[in-house]
Design an enzyme around this catalytic site. Structure first.
Site, PDB file in Angstrom:
ATOM      1  N   ASP A 100      56.648 128.030  47.411  1.00 13.24           N
ATOM      2  CA  ASP A 100      57.058 129.549  46.548  1.00 13.24           C
ATOM      3  C   ASP A 100      56.170 129.916  46.314  1.00 13.24           C
ATOM      4  OD1 ASP A 100      58.038 130.839  45.211  1.00 13.24           O
ATOM      5  OD2 ASP A 100      58.425 129.571  43.743  1.00 13.24           O
TER       6      ASP A 100
ATOM      7  N   ASP B 271      55.820 137.807  46.286  1.00 12.83           N
ATOM      8  CA  ASP B 271      55.681 136.935  46.014  1.00 12.83           C
ATOM      9  C   ASP B 271      56.643 136.557  47.300  1.00 12.83           C
ATOM     10  OD1 ASP B 271      58.174 134.791  44.583  1.00 12.83           O
ATOM     11  OD2 ASP B 271      59.265 136.229  44.083  1.00 12.83           O
TER      12      ASP B 271
END
Length: 488
Positions: free
Chosen positions: A100, A318
């Site tokens: 992430d 992201d």
């Protein structure tokens, strides 16, 4: 003394003479293959829950936990949640952790967590960290510099009673987690010479989760934790680079087809076509300066200020977001332009609130290219990088716009856009670079800047008078650690 590191992917290392620089490869797998059917509504709900977490202004580096997901036999959706394997503790224990770029902290579930998932629908065995059983584990005290750093950017708590550095995250979607920080060994293999491999490790600080609530307790896509690649001091990339173990740059190449996977390198992937754009300074996420959007070479009538970074606006890259999100002022002209370009060849329809097109031909080459224009670089999107295939209607393929409309707020570029590209996050130079790439092919990794980390399948080594490059050949299963090799 200099050293090289490799986590054995196959026995492909052959006779390679090495001197040392540290490079780390983290193997990537995808939580669901493209054959897994997920409705866009569910992907959008998962992303929105995530955005409620990562965009809270009160928390600088927020941990992401993606646990939603379900199956629908009538829709072919896309779930790009990539995870890798890390070994922690002594003796080392393996953990599956989600990659992430929208969070900082590496955390894994503690064995004392009673509310955490005990099984996973991903077909992996969940493991739990036990600090008491690791001979190298140590609790992080409130006076530790790493705890002081955490207090400045995350929801960190220090108890005067036990002098223990802890954390507690509560999120907008009702989920939450809490635990404490541990200092322990991250393991890998060191290549000392021809066919000579020795175990090695680096001490890092990571989180041990003792409590989870809400969606974090679900087993749908449960993994052992999250591997945050944000810019904060507690991220592994920041910890290792501050000690000169790795460079302050990492790269990834995420496969968008087949069973997924890809390459994650704590170091710099080299590719002639990589274009760089500067990061917006002093931001907790990877914010870029998006200036305009063009469809089929024509600039859209969008006020650039809708992309500018402020308290409630901006453009973020992201990897934890599945789709992509455009503010309304950009989304509406974007969809209108796509429709105008193809309406003579397709049938535009609205399906469950999504702008879709019925395509009778075998491919989507009739759709135009889209260009996202940033400061210093443009990102050209092929149709499959802004459309998603949602099955068939009356014999025609239904393709829908994968970008989602947000009334106001932040434009977010998720894995729909990031897949099938090399992405380089150069934190030392405060820039992000990208290039279209077939992520099933080998990549070249620079080792001239010092120490770097890699993640891939097979390894091939080449050199030149100016650069020493490692070619990394992804295999079908990527989930191994590789630390860099350098030719003498």
């Amino acid at each position: 003394m200099r050293a090289s590191f490799v986590v054995p992917l196959t026995s492909v290392l052959a006779a390679v003479s090495v001197s040392v620089v540290y490079s780390l490869l983290l193997p990537l797998e995808r939580s669901f293959p493209l054959t897994h059917r997920v409705e866009v509504d569910q992907l959008r709900a998962r992303d929105r829950a995530r955005h409620a977490r990562i965009l809270q202004g009160s928390v600088g580096g927020v941990v992401d936990f993606s646990v939603q997901g379900s199956s629908d036999p009538y829709f072919v959706g896309y779930e790009w949640l990539y995870f890798t394997k890390v070994k922690l503790g002594s003796p080392p224990k393996e953990f599956n952790v989600q990659i992430d770029t929208g969070s900082d902290i590496l955390w894994v579930t503690c064995n004392s967590c009673s509310d955490c998932p005990q099984s996973s629908a991903l077909g992996i065995q969940l493991n739990f960290f036990d600090a008491a059983s690791s001979s190298t584990a140590a609790l992080v005290s409130c006076s530790d510099p790493m705890c002081t750093s955490a207090l400045q950017s995350t929801a960190t708590i220090c108890s005067s009673q036990n002098n223990q550095c802890s954390y507690s995250f509560q999120y907008g979607d009702g989920s939450g987690t809490s635990g404490y920080y541990v200092s322990d060994a991250l393991y890998f293999d060191m290549v000392l010479g021809q066919s000579l491999v020795a175990n090695s490790s680096a001490t890092i600080v990571f989180g041990c989760s003792t409590y989870q609530s809400g969606d974090l307790t679900k087993t749908d896509k449960a993994v052992d934790g999250i591997f945050g690649f944000g810019q904060g001091d507690l991220s592994v990339i920041s910890q290792l680079s501050s000690r000169g173990v790795t460079p302050k740059v990492f790269s990834h190449c995420l496969k968008g087809d087949g069973s997924g996977g890809g390459i994650l390198v704590l170091g710099e992937i080299l590719e002639p076509g990589i274009a760089y754009s500067p990061l917006v300074p002093s931001q907790p996420h990877y914010n870029l300066y998006l200036q305009s959007i063009a469809v089929n070479g024509q600039l859209l009538p969008i006020d650039p200020s809708v992309f500018a970074t402020s308290n409630n606006r901006g453009t973020i890259v992201d990897s934890g977001t599945t789709l992509a999100y455009l503010v309304a002022e950009a989304y509406d002209p974007f969809v209108s332009s796509i429709t105008a370009n193809v309406q003579q060849s397709v049938t535009p329809i609205i399906s469950k609130g999504n702008q879709c097109y019925l395509v009778s031909t075998s491919g989507i080459d009739i759709f135009p290219q889209v260009s996202l224009n940033f400061v210093g670089a443009s990102m050209v999107l092929k149709p499959e990088e802004y459309l998603v295939h949602l099955g068939f209607t009356d014999g025609a393929a239904m393709w829908c716009i994968g970008f989602q409309r947000v009334q106001e707020g932040v434009t977010i570029l998720g894995d729909l856009v990031l897949k099938d590209k090399i992405f380089v996050y150069d934190l030392a130079r405060q820039r992000v670079g990208w290039a279209n790439y077939d992520c099933s092919l080998s990549v070249n990794v620079s080792i001239t800047s010092g120490k770097e980390f890699l993640n891939a399948g097979q390894l091939r080594v080449s050199s030149s008078t100016r650069d020493m490059l490692f070619e990394l050949l992804p295999t079908g299963i990527i989930g191994v650690l590789i630390y860099t090799l350098v030719l003498k």
